[in-house]
Design an enzyme around this catalytic site. Sequence first.
Site, PDB file in Angstrom:
ATOM      1  N   LYS A 292     -25.767  17.726  16.872  1.00 46.75           N
ATOM      2  CA  LYS A 292     -26.876  16.797  16.616  1.00 46.75           C
ATOM      3  C   LYS A 292     -26.449  15.420  16.114  1.00 46.75           C
ATOM      4  CE  LYS A 292     -27.792  18.664  12.023  1.00 46.75           C
ATOM      5  NZ  LYS A 292     -28.731  19.272  11.112  1.00 46.75           N
TER       6      LYS A 292
ATOM      7  N   GLU B 176      -7.549   8.670   1.904  1.00 52.08           N
ATOM      8  CA  GLU B 176      -7.334  10.129   1.960  1.00 52.08           C
ATOM      9  C   GLU B 176      -5.940  10.486   2.456  1.00 52.08           C
ATOM     10  OE1 GLU B 176      -9.774   8.421   3.136  1.00 52.08           O
ATOM     11  OE2 GLU B 176     -11.688   9.360   2.658  1.00 52.08           O
ATOM     12  N   GLY B 177      -5.339   9.581   3.241  1.00 47.56           N
ATOM     13  CA  GLY B 177      -4.073   9.943   3.892  1.00 47.56           C
ATOM     14  C   GLY B 177      -2.858   9.241   3.319  1.00 47.56           C
ATOM     15  N   ARG B 178      -3.074   8.246   2.468  1.00 45.32           N
ATOM     16  CA  ARG B 178      -1.931   7.418   2.072  1.00 45.32           C
ATOM     17  C   ARG B 178      -1.008   8.081   1.055  1.00 45.32           C
ATOM     18  NH1 ARG B 178      -3.411   1.267   0.901  1.00 45.32           N
ATOM     19  NH2 ARG B 178      -3.913   2.197  -1.109  1.00 45.32           N
TER      20      ARG B 178
ATOM     21  N   GLU C 161      -9.652  -0.022  11.664  1.00 48.66           N
ATOM     22  CA  GLU C 161     -10.112  -0.849  10.533  1.00 48.66           C
ATOM     23  C   GLU C 161     -10.143  -2.345  10.862  1.00 48.66           C
ATOM     24  OE1 GLU C 161      -8.453  -0.163   6.363  1.00 48.66           O
ATOM     25  OE2 GLU C 161      -7.453  -2.000   6.935  1.00 48.66           O
TER      26      GLU C 161
ATOM     27  N   MET D 184      -8.040   3.639   8.778  1.00 48.38           N
ATOM     28  CA  MET D 184      -7.251   2.571   8.173  1.00 48.38           C
ATOM     29  C   MET D 184      -6.210   2.009   9.141  1.00 48.38           C
ATOM     30  SD  MET D 184      -5.847   2.807   4.338  1.00 48.38           S
ATOM     31  CE  MET D 184      -6.895   2.001   3.152  1.00 48.38           C
TER      32      MET D 184
ATOM     33  N   ARG E 266       0.932  -5.616  -5.102  1.00 53.14           N
ATOM     34  CA  ARG E 266       0.911  -6.556  -3.983  1.00 53.14           C
ATOM     35  C   ARG E 266       1.282  -7.984  -4.378  1.00 53.14           C
ATOM     36  NH1 ARG E 266      -0.739  -4.484   0.719  1.00 53.14           N
ATOM     37  NH2 ARG E 266      -2.150  -2.711   0.785  1.00 53.14           N
TER      38      ARG E 266
ATOM     39  N   GLY F 175       0.815  -1.214   0.000  1.00 48.83           N
ATOM     40  CA  GLY F 175       0.000   0.000   0.000  1.00 48.83           C
ATOM     41  C   GLY F 175       0.851   1.266   0.000  1.00 48.83           C
TER      42      GLY F 175
ATOM     43  N   ASP G 170       5.488  -7.990   5.270  1.00 47.37           N
ATOM     44  CA  ASP G 170       5.503  -9.109   4.319  1.00 47.37           C
ATOM     45  C   ASP G 170       6.566  -8.910   3.241  1.00 47.37           C
ATOM     46  OD1 ASP G 170       3.588 -10.596   5.565  1.00 47.37           O
ATOM     47  OD2 ASP G 170       1.920  -9.827   4.358  1.00 47.37           O
TER      48      ASP G 170
ATOM     49  N   ARG H  64      -4.666  -2.100   8.696  1.00 47.79           N
ATOM     50  CA  ARG H  64      -5.148  -3.460   8.402  1.00 47.79           C
ATOM     51  C   ARG H  64      -5.373  -4.305   9.649  1.00 47.79           C
ATOM     52  NH1 ARG H  64      -6.815  -7.569   7.837  1.00 47.79           N
ATOM     53  NH2 ARG H  64      -6.711  -9.182   6.225  1.00 47.79           N
TER      54      ARG H  64
ATOM     55  N   LYS I  84       8.297   0.587   5.295  1.00 52.74           N
ATOM     56  CA  LYS I  84       7.162   1.398   4.844  1.00 52.74           C
ATOM     57  C   LYS I  84       5.846   0.845   5.356  1.00 52.74           C
ATOM     58  CE  LYS I  84       4.482  -0.059   2.430  1.00 52.74           C
ATOM     59  NZ  LYS I  84       3.554  -0.814   1.584  1.00 52.74           N
ATOM     60  N   THR I  85       4.958   1.612   5.823  1.00 49.84           N
ATOM     61  CA  THR I  85       3.538   1.333   5.982  1.00 49.84           C
ATOM     62  C   THR I  85       2.909   2.378   6.894  1.00 49.84           C
ATOM     63  OG1 THR I  85       1.753  -0.146   6.649  1.00 49.84           O
ATOM     64  CG2 THR I  85       3.809  -0.458   7.842  1.00 49.84           C
ATOM     65  N   ILE I  86       1.800   2.927   6.434  1.00 47.45           N
ATOM     66  CA  ILE I  86       1.089   3.911   7.273  1.00 47.45           C
ATOM     67  C   ILE I  86       0.597   3.240   8.541  1.00 47.45           C
ATOM     68  CG2 ILE I  86       0.339   5.387   5.359  1.00 47.45           C
ATOM     69  CD1 ILE I  86      -2.526   4.118   5.843  1.00 47.45           C
TER      70      ILE I  86
END
Length: 557
Positions: free
Chosen positions: A242, A432-434, A311, A250, A145, A81, A176, A252, A202-204
Amino acid sequence: MNQISPLQQARYDYQPKLPSVFMECGPFAAARPGEETQSVADQEQIKALFPDTYGLPAVTFVRNSTFDCPPIKAAVILSGGQAPGGHNVIAGLFDGLKALNPDSELFGFLGGPSGLIDNKYIKLTEALVDEYRNTGGFDMICSGRTKLETEEQFAQVARNCAEHGIKAIVIIGGDDSNTNACALAQYMLTHKTGVQVIGCPKTIDGDLKNARIEVSFGFDTATKVYSELIGNIMRDANSSRKYWHFIKLMGRSASHIALECALQTHPNVCLISEEVEKKGMSLNQIVDEITALVVARAERKMKYGVVLIPEGLIEFIPESKVLIAELNDFIGKHKETFEGLTPDGKLEYVVKHLSPASLQAFESMPLTIRKQLLADRDPHGNVQVSRIETEKMLALLVEEHVADINRVRVAQYGKNAKQVAFSSQTHFFGYEGRCSAPSNFDADYCYSLGYTASALIGAGKTGYMASVRHLSCPAQDWEAGGIPLTMMMNMETRHGKAVPVIKKALVELNGKPFKTFAKHREAWGIGTEYVYPGPIQYFGPSAVCDQTTITLRLEQA
Ligand code: FBP
């Protein structure tokens, strides 16, 4: 080239900061070995599987080394990702290789591991790299992937490297992908190809970390983007008063993202999957707890609130975990029959085969969620949790529980009984953030990781992950080095088979970030103590622009 925004134009001029060792000696710093290492568990098995890279020492780059480096041909891939800062890893690697020798070349293999196998690449030039400096996304060479794990694939990669004269591969990926990098490094050594393999974290999701990898890149930027959005929603909730907002975030598996966003914004509820699992909480208990808070706030005239949901939650609720495992297994075994059925047909088919406990768990879920649980699996046969609308499920179930409470009140006190008002909105913040433009922290960290990877290549290392430490200090004080990939590994059962994998770092319930959250959550729940972080700032005072995550600060305090 497409038109670019004024911000992107301005960011081209940003020169990412490097640890002082590289500022002084470039990638010619000396790799000082530390003590020998061992894997986090299952030492004998890991050693037997990776005989040539097991036990290598971690290395730290120190000043005072000069050597003549011949031109190096290296390859790079982005795997898995997207995460903000990937382009800066490539830029740091490119600049480092060119500093080692101006005739070095970098091949960008396209679309992730499949590019490396299928020999699809572009040669990265100064002009191309310049176009992507300090930008978000992975679009320079794209990601994928495909799993790079079989001997045939490794042999094909070795042949492709030989064809181009490539002597080093840098794999930018999560747990992985770096597990596969470790196996590839061993293959290259066993077959005496002379190809070095280096990984970058790497990975958010923030779940690739340990004593030497303090954080994976992208976590900082992604959580800042989500926290900005959550803060905006909180301000809206506090203005209209209200809605209850149910926000899925996110990540995983681990809940690091939800936890960091909670620390930044102070929501009324933040579920932490690891805690849910530890306490063995059922779905019903979770819904009851949220409902109790809805009622308590309503009694204080606060008909609004914000709930953060990781998530991966559904896979940590014990009853759903068993259910999902049963479904994965069943769907895997009856793939062909299953794929030919309509969504309703799938439902009918599956309920006949579930165990009684799983059937009960399945039927306690709203119909849409049941259907989502039966949707397409990922390439490894697992349910795709980002597609399961847990935020909608929880909002719906809380609504039902509130309706039950109101029914009881009417039954007791008649139709003028005081009723609990509940109206909800749901959101999912992930994509939205990746690909956001990396924060200054990620821009610097990623560039430093890439540069470190080049220094590891220059130092002749293989089977290492680039490591940059002391990240809560200013960049010049960061320590660059490398750790053997084998050091992070243990044996785990995947699809019934024991395999070596890099251990995923879940949220530690006795760690400072969780404890800090746990200390305040009650006050944040019943009170309205929202914090509105606002958008990422790239220019201005350092206290605003160069803040790391609260998680990192607490972990290093
Ligand atoms: P990586 O672990 O590969 O970095 O991916 C993380 C992630 O963003 C998860 O948070 C999310 O569940 C998943 O990717 C979504 O995958 P996809 O991009 O295939 O929809």
